[in-house]
Scaffold this motif. Sequence first.
Motif, PDB file in Angstrom:
ATOM      1  N   UNK A  90      19.512 -31.749 -10.006  1.00 52.15           N
ATOM      2  CA  UNK A  90      21.098 -31.974  -9.705  1.00 52.15           C
ATOM      3  C   UNK A  90      21.228 -33.284 -10.328  1.00 52.15           C
ATOM      4  N   UNK A  91      20.122 -34.284  -9.798  1.00 53.07           N
ATOM      5  CA  UNK A  91      20.672 -35.484 -10.177  1.00 53.07           C
ATOM      6  C   UNK A  91      20.515 -35.735 -11.378  1.00 53.07           C
ATOM      7  N   UNK A  92      19.681 -34.814 -12.524  1.00 54.93           N
ATOM      8  CA  UNK A  92      19.049 -34.506 -14.317  1.00 54.93           C
ATOM      9  C   UNK A  92      20.661 -34.678 -14.568  1.00 54.93           C
ATOM     10  N   UNK A  93      21.038 -33.739 -14.030  1.00 57.49           N
ATOM     11  CA  UNK A  93      22.882 -33.018 -14.456  1.00 57.49           C
ATOM     12  C   UNK A  93      23.957 -34.395 -14.265  1.00 57.49           C
ATOM     13  N   UNK A  94      23.603 -34.534 -13.645  1.00 61.52           N
ATOM     14  CA  UNK A  94      24.501 -36.309 -13.576  1.00 61.52           C
ATOM     15  C   UNK A  94      26.000 -35.102 -12.260  1.00 61.52           C
ATOM     16  N   UNK A  95      25.296 -34.605 -10.886  1.00 62.66           N
ATOM     17  CA  UNK A  95      26.046 -33.162 -10.601  1.00 62.66           C
ATOM     18  C   UNK A  95      24.773 -33.983  -8.990  1.00 62.66           C
ATOM     19  N   UNK A  96      24.329 -34.937  -9.019  1.00 63.31           N
ATOM     20  CA  UNK A  96      23.627 -35.324  -7.525  1.00 63.31           C
ATOM     21  C   UNK A  96      24.551 -35.765  -6.766  1.00 63.31           C
TER      22      UNK A  96
END
Length: 109
Positions: A90-96
Amino acid sequence: MNRLKKRWNISSNWQLASILIVFAITGFSALQVAKPFLILIGIPETFQPHWLYRVLRLVLIFPFYQVLLVFIGFLFGQFTFFWNFEKKMLNRMKLGFIANFVDEKILKK
């Protein structure tokens, strides 16, 4: 196998096997859940244009996969591994922010 064990910071072959089994079950399950969900919301497999049906199904598979990955990982006793895996994804997809919300409000860490 040793590269995966080192990368994922796991020590036993049994843990590696259970993690790989969880990935396999989750992928198959996400595919199977998306189809009846589309029917439930009124989009049958014969929906026209058919390419739109396929796109909708692919879009649905992604969130189902994320939820099922953590749930099935929990059933196999690998919740910590899969929750950390999910947070990293999720962090890599900017959804952290989603992972942070779940950590703070639901898991209360």
